[in-house]
Design a protein around this motif. Structure first.
Motif, PDB file in Angstrom:
ATOM      1  N   LYS A  15     -33.397  43.238  64.076  1.00 46.00           N
ATOM      2  CA  LYS A  15     -34.761  43.188  63.549  1.00 46.00           C
ATOM      3  C   LYS A  15     -34.865  42.374  62.258  1.00 46.00           C
ATOM      4  O   LYS A  15     -35.959  42.006  61.851  1.00 46.00           O
ATOM      5  N   ILE A  16     -33.754  42.089  61.612  1.00 45.90           N
ATOM      6  CA  ILE A  16     -33.762  41.361  60.345  1.00 45.90           C
ATOM      7  C   ILE A  16     -33.823  39.870  60.628  1.00 45.90           C
ATOM      8  O   ILE A  16     -32.972  39.325  61.326  1.00 45.90           O
ATOM      9  N   GLN A  17     -34.829  39.202  60.074  1.00 43.02           N
ATOM     10  CA  GLN A  17     -35.016  37.770  60.292  1.00 43.02           C
ATOM     11  C   GLN A  17     -34.610  36.928  59.086  1.00 43.02           C
ATOM     12  O   GLN A  17     -34.575  35.715  59.162  1.00 43.02           O
ATOM     13  N   ASN A  18     -34.297  37.557  57.962  1.00 44.29           N
ATOM     14  CA  ASN A  18     -33.951  36.854  56.731  1.00 44.29           C
ATOM     15  C   ASN A  18     -32.511  36.330  56.818  1.00 44.29           C
ATOM     16  O   ASN A  18     -31.562  37.111  56.945  1.00 44.29           O
ATOM     17  N   ARG A  19     -32.339  35.025  56.746  1.00 45.91           N
ATOM     18  CA  ARG A  19     -31.017  34.408  56.904  1.00 45.91           C
ATOM     19  C   ARG A  19     -30.078  34.779  55.748  1.00 45.91           C
ATOM     20  O   ARG A  19     -28.898  35.032  55.950  1.00 45.91           O
ATOM     21  N   ALA A  20     -30.601  34.812  54.522  1.00 46.86           N
ATOM     22  CA  ALA A  20     -29.762  35.160  53.371  1.00 46.86           C
ATOM     23  C   ALA A  20     -29.269  36.599  53.472  1.00 46.86           C
ATOM     24  O   ALA A  20     -28.114  36.896  53.147  1.00 46.86           O
ATOM     25  N   LEU A  21     -30.123  37.496  53.937  1.00 50.91           N
ATOM     26  CA  LEU A  21     -29.723  38.888  54.108  1.00 50.91           C
ATOM     27  C   LEU A  21     -28.687  39.025  55.226  1.00 50.91           C
ATOM     28  O   LEU A  21     -27.721  39.786  55.092  1.00 50.91           O
ATOM     29  N   ASN A  22     -28.841  38.278  56.297  1.00 54.54           N
ATOM     30  CA  ASN A  22     -27.853  38.296  57.377  1.00 54.54           C
ATOM     31  C   ASN A  22     -26.488  37.809  56.885  1.00 54.54           C
ATOM     32  O   ASN A  22     -25.457  38.375  57.246  1.00 54.54           O
TER      33      ASN A  22
END
Length: 92
Positions: A15-22
């Motif tokens: 569900k996470i779309q943020n690349r930096a968070l991934n």
């Protein structure tokens, strides 16, 4: 340490779309795999009410996520990946 990823963790991660968070999540997982002791994992804290439940904090910009983990002998089970507000609401 050995890591086991539960299905609920995978569902939360998708569900996470943020690349930096991934990328931050991937770095934390590799840090956990390389660690030989729990003290070598940064931002790894035991939850007070539970005997074998820990959390690790992941910060990316203004977003703060927590990974909920269970520890059994030399194995870490990654159970949930949610925002900080979710855990503060439901783990009290």
């Amino acid at each position: 340490m050995q890591l086991t990823v539960k299905g609920s963790f995978h569902r939360d991660w998708k569900k996470i779309q943020n690349r930096a968070l991934n990328n931050a999540i991937l770095k934390r997982i590799s840090e956990m795999e390389k660690a030989t002791d729990l003290s070598q994992i940064s931002h790894f804290k035991k939850l007070r009410k539970y005997s074998s439940t820990y959390k690790t904090e992941i910060v990316s910009g203004r977003k703060i996520y927590w990974m909920l983990c269970f520890i059994y002998s030399n194995e870490i089970y990654l159970v949930r990946l949610k925002p900080e507000s979710y855990f503060k609401k439901y783990l009290r």
